[in-house]
Design a protein around this motif. Structure first.
Motif, PDB file in Angstrom:
ATOM      1  N   ALA A 258       0.830  -1.208   0.000  1.00 18.30           N
ATOM      2  CA  ALA A 258       0.000   0.000   0.000  1.00 18.30           C
ATOM      3  C   ALA A 258       0.864   1.258   0.000  1.00 18.30           C
ATOM      4  CB  ALA A 258      -0.932  -0.016   1.213  1.00 18.30           C
ATOM      5  N   LEU A 259       1.903   1.261   0.822  1.00 15.92           N
ATOM      6  CA  LEU A 259       2.780   2.439   0.900  1.00 15.92           C
ATOM      7  C   LEU A 259       3.539   2.680  -0.402  1.00 15.92           C
ATOM      8  CD1 LEU A 259       4.292   2.083   4.504  1.00 15.92           C
ATOM      9  CD2 LEU A 259       2.742   3.869   3.689  1.00 15.92           C
ATOM     10  N   SER A 260       3.795   1.606  -1.157  1.00 11.29           N
ATOM     11  CA  SER A 260       4.577   1.755  -2.391  1.00 11.29           C
ATOM     12  C   SER A 260       3.859   2.628  -3.420  1.00 11.29           C
ATOM     13  CB  SER A 260       4.875   0.378  -3.000  1.00 11.29           C
ATOM     14  OG  SER A 260       3.698  -0.220  -3.511  1.00 11.29           O
ATOM     15  N   TYR A 261       2.535   2.770  -3.281  1.00 10.53           N
ATOM     16  CA  TYR A 261       1.777   3.569  -4.245  1.00 10.53           C
ATOM     17  C   TYR A 261       2.063   5.063  -4.133  1.00 10.53           C
ATOM     18  CZ  TYR A 261      -0.936  -0.165  -6.303  1.00 10.53           C
ATOM     19  OH  TYR A 261      -1.308  -1.268  -7.014  1.00 10.53           O
ATOM     20  N   ILE A 262       2.790   5.449  -3.093  1.00  2.09           N
ATOM     21  CA  ILE A 262       3.193   6.848  -2.997  1.00  2.09           C
ATOM     22  C   ILE A 262       4.087   7.229  -4.171  1.00  2.09           C
ATOM     23  CG2 ILE A 262       5.300   6.488  -1.627  1.00  2.09           C
ATOM     24  CD1 ILE A 262       4.585   8.957  -0.033  1.00  2.09           C
ATOM     25  N   THR A 263       4.709   6.213  -4.808  1.00  2.74           N
ATOM     26  CA  THR A 263       5.589   6.458  -5.944  1.00  2.74           C
ATOM     27  C   THR A 263       4.847   7.155  -7.083  1.00  2.74           C
ATOM     28  OG1 THR A 263       6.727   4.402  -5.371  1.00  2.74           O
ATOM     29  CG2 THR A 263       7.294   5.390  -7.482  1.00  2.74           C
ATOM     30  N   ILE A 264       3.575   6.803  -7.301  1.00  5.09           N
ATOM     31  CA  ILE A 264       2.799   7.423  -8.381  1.00  5.09           C
ATOM     32  C   ILE A 264       2.726   8.935  -8.180  1.00  5.09           C
ATOM     33  CG2 ILE A 264       0.506   7.611  -9.430  1.00  5.09           C
ATOM     34  CD1 ILE A 264       0.081   4.673  -8.920  1.00  5.09           C
ATOM     35  N   PHE A 265       2.462   9.345  -6.959  1.00  9.31           N
ATOM     36  CA  PHE A 265       2.306  10.774  -6.690  1.00  9.31           C
ATOM     37  C   PHE A 265       3.655  11.501  -6.688  1.00  9.31           C
ATOM     38  CE2 PHE A 265      -1.212   8.480  -4.676  1.00  9.31           C
ATOM     39  CZ  PHE A 265      -2.266   9.030  -5.394  1.00  9.31           C
ATOM     40  N   MET A 266       4.699  10.831  -6.187  1.00 11.21           N
ATOM     41  CA  MET A 266       6.037  11.409  -6.256  1.00 11.21           C
ATOM     42  C   MET A 266       6.461  11.584  -7.712  1.00 11.21           C
ATOM     43  SD  MET A 266       7.848   9.243  -3.152  1.00 11.21           S
ATOM     44  CE  MET A 266       9.441  10.025  -3.279  1.00 11.21           C
ATOM     45  N   ALA A 267       6.153  10.576  -8.541  1.00 15.44           N
ATOM     46  CA  ALA A 267       6.504  10.638  -9.965  1.00 15.44           C
ATOM     47  C   ALA A 267       5.716  11.738 -10.676  1.00 15.44           C
ATOM     48  CB  ALA A 267       6.249   9.290 -10.632  1.00 15.44           C
ATOM     49  N   THR A 268       4.462  11.945 -10.269  1.00 16.24           N
ATOM     50  CA  THR A 268       3.647  12.998 -10.882  1.00 16.24           C
ATOM     51  C   THR A 268       4.271  14.367 -10.645  1.00 16.24           C
ATOM     52  OG1 THR A 268       1.617  11.706 -10.599  1.00 16.24           O
ATOM     53  CG2 THR A 268       1.360  14.075 -10.922  1.00 16.24           C
ATOM     54  N   PHE A 269       4.668  14.646  -9.395  1.00 13.49           N
ATOM     55  CA  PHE A 269       5.307  15.928  -9.085  1.00 13.49           C
ATOM     56  C   PHE A 269       6.667  16.052  -9.768  1.00 13.49           C
ATOM     57  CE2 PHE A 269       2.405  15.707  -5.350  1.00 13.49           C
ATOM     58  CZ  PHE A 269       1.754  16.930  -5.554  1.00 13.49           C
ATOM     59  N   ALA A 270       7.404  14.926  -9.834  1.00  9.44           N
ATOM     60  CA  ALA A 270       8.702  14.942 -10.513  1.00  9.44           C
ATOM     61  C   ALA A 270       8.529  15.241 -11.993  1.00  9.44           C
ATOM     62  CB  ALA A 270       9.413  13.603 -10.322  1.00  9.44           C
ATOM     63  N   GLY A 271       7.485  14.664 -12.601  1.00 10.09           N
ATOM     64  CA  GLY A 271       7.211  14.914 -14.014  1.00 10.09           C
ATOM     65  C   GLY A 271       6.878  16.370 -14.275  1.00 10.09           C
ATOM     66  N   ILE A 272       6.080  16.970 -13.397  1.00 16.49           N
ATOM     67  CA  ILE A 272       5.753  18.396 -13.534  1.00 16.49           C
ATOM     68  C   ILE A 272       7.022  19.229 -13.439  1.00 16.49           C
ATOM     69  CG2 ILE A 272       4.530  20.330 -12.446  1.00 16.49           C
ATOM     70  CD1 ILE A 272       2.384  18.285 -11.582  1.00 16.49           C
ATOM     71  N   PHE A 273       7.921  18.830 -12.543  1.00 13.65           N
ATOM     72  CA  PHE A 273       9.208  19.525 -12.400  1.00 13.65           C
ATOM     73  C   PHE A 273      10.015  19.457 -13.694  1.00 13.65           C
ATOM     74  CE2 PHE A 273      13.766  19.260 -11.372  1.00 13.65           C
ATOM     75  CZ  PHE A 273      13.952  20.501 -10.761  1.00 13.65           C
ATOM     76  N   LEU A 274       9.894  18.318 -14.412  1.00 13.34           N
ATOM     77  CA  LEU A 274      10.643  18.140 -15.661  1.00 13.34           C
ATOM     78  C   LEU A 274       9.935  18.759 -16.869  1.00 13.34           C
ATOM     79  CD1 LEU A 274      11.910  14.444 -15.327  1.00 13.34           C
ATOM     80  CD2 LEU A 274      13.237  16.542 -15.055  1.00 13.34           C
ATOM     81  N   GLY A 275       8.720  19.256 -16.672  1.00  7.81           N
ATOM     82  CA  GLY A 275       8.030  19.909 -17.777  1.00  7.81           C
ATOM     83  C   GLY A 275       6.713  19.289 -18.187  1.00  7.81           C
ATOM     84  N   ASP A 276       6.284  18.196 -17.513  1.00 13.03           N
ATOM     85  CA  ASP A 276       4.979  17.609 -17.824  1.00 13.03           C
ATOM     86  C   ASP A 276       3.873  18.584 -17.447  1.00 13.03           C
ATOM     87  OD1 ASP A 276       6.131  15.273 -18.698  1.00 13.03           O
ATOM     88  OD2 ASP A 276       5.800  14.173 -16.826  1.00 13.03           O
TER      89      ASP A 276
END
Length: 303
Positions: A258-276
């Motif tokens: 269950a905790l591993s799903y935090i990766t989706i939200f971390m990746a979303t913010f990281a993607g926005i940082f990269l220009g998504d």
């Protein structure tokens, strides 16, 4: 006294497991950022090969230095299928990162527990609770929302590749249940790295015009900066797997899952940082449905 000591040790292990899965989530997010950066100029298939080839060398070296103490073996075909499913799923996963927002690519990949629950019913005739069917339904609703052409610019083949990253991973996890009792864990990982290295090479023998998507492209020589990123990618990916394994070995699997799903939200913010672009509201709802469905699918193993 003994009971109190055991409770204290259990609490310590749980804390270490939570820290380990959070570290793994962070490292997997950094891995995605590196893949996203590299695939702007290099083919996704080349990045996949580099990631697996360096991992292959590391695992081979470790097996030579520390041979398995006991390995029953006897299921080479299942081992091959695990490697093929996992290697091809990683190839799809890296391609997704190259063409999709980072958070969406991770959301597709994290559908694997949902497909795993479905395949457990189909292939090994496992009896599942009603809430598992709810989890599967929620997951597929989430998939429909994140792949909606009105909310994200994806071709039909793009959606199929996105789905396969979760399906292939689920098939690989399904085979691990049997292989874990027969082979050293490093041998199982070796099958993944070997397939992930061979599959990209095999695609080089087919004319690129024959492929319906841009996943398969000619090899390009990386520059010095890209070689550095590839080297860091190998290290980050390896330690992400180490922390993930540590988390599951110390903690309660459903909680860690269950905790591993935090990766989706971390990746979303990281993607926005990269220009998504900031995800559309329906995409966010789809991600949440996949997270809830995945957690429910994992959690049913506990009950």
């Amino acid at each position: 006294m003994d009971s109190a000591l055991k409770d204290q040790e259990s609490s310590k292990d749980s804390t270490q497991a939570i820290i380990a899965i959070l570290c793994a989530a962070l490292l997997f997010t950094i891995m995605g950022m590196l893949v996203k950066t590299l695939t702007k100029d290099l083919p996704a298939i080349e990045v996949t090969f580099s990631r697996n080839f360096f991992g292959l060398l590391w695992i081979l070296g470790d097996l030579i230095l520390r041979p398995p103490k006991q390995q029953i073996g006897g299921r080479p075909f299942v081992l091959f299928l695990r490697g093929f499913a996992g290697g091809s799923a990683m190839l799809a996963y890296f391609y997704n990162i190259s063409i999709m927002p980072l958070g969406t690519a991770y959301a597709f990949s994290y559908t694997s527990p949902i497909f795993l629950a479905l395949f457990s019913v189909i292939f090994i005739h496992e009896r599942v609770a009603f809430k598992t069917w709810i989890a599967i339904f929620m997951g597929f609703c989430g998939i429909l929302l994140i792949s909606n052409p009105n909310t994200i610019n994806l071709s039909f083949f793009g959606v199929l590749i996105g789905l396969y990253s979760g399906i292939g991973a689920a098939l690989a996890y399904l085979s691990i249940q049997k292989l874990a009792t027969l082979y050293d864990p490093r041998t199982i990982i070796l099958s993944l790295m070997l397939s992930g290295s061979i599959l990209p090479i095999l695609t080089q023998f087919v004319p690129y015009e024959a492929y319906p998507i841009t996943l398969f492209e000619p090899f390009m020589m990386p520059n010095l900066k890209e070689w550095f990123y590839i080297f860091v990618l190998g290290i980050v990916s390896t330690y992400a797997q180490i922390y993930l394994t540590k988390a599951y070995s110390l903690g309660d699997a459903p909680i860690i899952g269950a905790l591993s799903y935090i990766t989706i939200f971390m990746a979303t913010f990281a993607g926005i940082f990269l220009g998504d672009q900031v995800p559309h509201g329906f995409v966010i709802i789809g991600m949440l449905l996949i997270v809830c469905g995945g957690i429910l699918a994992v959690w049913h193993k506990r009950i």
